[in-house]
Design a protein around this motif. Structure first.
Motif, mmCIF file in Angstrom:
data_model
loop_
_atom_site.group_PDB
_atom_site.id
_atom_site.type_symbol
_atom_site.label_atom_id
_atom_site.label_comp_id
_atom_site.label_asym_id
_atom_site.label_seq_id
_atom_site.Cartn_x
_atom_site.Cartn_y
_atom_site.Cartn_z
ATOM 1 N N PHE A 1 -2.197 0.505 -4.402
ATOM 2 C CA PHE A 1 -3.092 1.382 -3.659
ATOM 3 C C PHE A 1 -4.357 0.634 -3.268
ATOM 4 C CE2 PHE A 1 -4.168 1.798 -8.107
ATOM 5 C CZ PHE A 1 -5.554 1.772 -8.126
ATOM 6 N N SER B 1 -7.448 11.059 -2.526
ATOM 7 C CA SER B 1 -6.398 10.089 -2.167
ATOM 8 C C SER B 1 -6.079 9.170 -3.334
ATOM 9 C CB SER B 1 -6.818 9.257 -0.948
ATOM 10 O OG SER B 1 -6.818 10.057 0.209
ATOM 11 N N ALA C 1 -2.349 8.797 -4.588
ATOM 12 C CA ALA C 1 -1.692 7.486 -4.627
ATOM 13 C C ALA C 1 -1.140 7.197 -6.020
ATOM 14 C CB ALA C 1 -2.659 6.387 -4.199
ATOM 15 N N GLU D 1 1.889 9.320 -6.656
ATOM 16 C CA GLU D 1 3.053 8.828 -5.922
ATOM 17 C C GLU D 1 3.620 7.563 -6.565
ATOM 18 O OE1 GLU D 1 4.041 7.308 -1.443
ATOM 19 O OE2 GLU D 1 2.847 9.135 -1.668
ATOM 20 N N ASP E 1 0.813 -1.214 0.000
ATOM 21 C CA ASP E 1 0.000 0.000 0.000
ATOM 22 C C ASP E 1 0.850 1.269 0.000
ATOM 23 O OD1 ASP E 1 -2.473 1.236 -0.143
ATOM 24 O OD2 ASP E 1 -2.671 1.400 2.034
ATOM 25 N N TRP E 2 0.620 2.101 -0.999
ATOM 26 C CA TRP E 2 1.259 3.391 -1.236
ATOM 27 C C TRP E 2 2.741 3.251 -1.580
ATOM 28 C CZ3 TRP E 2 -0.836 8.441 -1.235
ATOM 29 C CH2 TRP E 2 -2.210 8.486 -1.007
ATOM 30 N N ARG E 3 3.247 2.027 -1.706
ATOM 31 C CA ARG E 3 4.638 1.823 -2.125
ATOM 32 C C ARG E 3 4.680 1.209 -3.520
ATOM 33 N NH1 ARG E 3 6.840 -1.321 2.952
ATOM 34 N NH2 ARG E 3 4.875 -2.341 2.530
#
Length: 173
Positions: free
Chosen positions: A72, A81, A85, A88, A67-69
């Protein structure tokens, strides 16, 4: 644009080891193109969750560790968001998504929905050789990840083997 020479090209998904763990490792390699270190960190977290007795479906465990790396999972009504996401995640490859407007403007989201935003992101990422994928969650959240477009067929095969209801980001909705 990307340079295909930056990423490993010798993936073999017909290995004899078809265990869930081996399939998850292959999935993590696909959603972390060119970044085996991140894939290994996420795989370690996945294995720790399994060892701790977490009996969630593999995709649910993967969603938590990426998650978020490298992926998402966003609440259905949290469009801001979702954009953050995706921005990012795409920044990992020095990509910027042109959202056809300014997501920092409060009015941007007045006429937006998750399907239209995922469609925009899918199109912009495809231009750079990436594919945005989404998968069906057990709740009303939106979840997905990004791979190299050349890995679309291996991704479909892995999703089938892991029982993930996967679809292209452009087919959301």
């Amino acid at each position: 644009m990307r340079d295909d020479d930056d990423f490993e090209d010798d993936r073999d998904f017909d290995d004899e080891d078809d265990s869930v763990e081996a399939l998850v490792w292959q999935l993590l390699l696909l959603i972390n193109p060119g970044d085996e270190d991140s894939a290994l960190q996420q795989f370690t977290a996945y294995r720790e969750a399994v060892a701790d007795g977490d009996e969630s479906e593999p995709v649910e465990l993967v969603a938590r560790v990426i998650d978020w790396r490298a992926g998402f999972m966003i609440a259905e009504d949290d469009l801001r968001s979702l954009v953050q996401a995706l921005d990012e995640l795409s920044a990992r490859w020095n990509l910027s998504i042109d959202w056809n407007g300014d997501p920092d403007d409060d009015d941007y989201f007045d006429d937006a929905d998750a399907g239209s935003l995922l469609g925009i992101a899918y199109d912009r990422l495809a231009e750079a050789g990436y594919t945005l994928w989404t998968w069906e969650t057990d709740d009303d959240s939106h979840a997905g990840w990004i791979t190299l477009s050349r890995d679309n067929e291996p991704m479909r095969e892995l999703a089938t083997a892991l029982h993930i209801n996967l679809r292209l980001g452009s087919d959301f909705g």
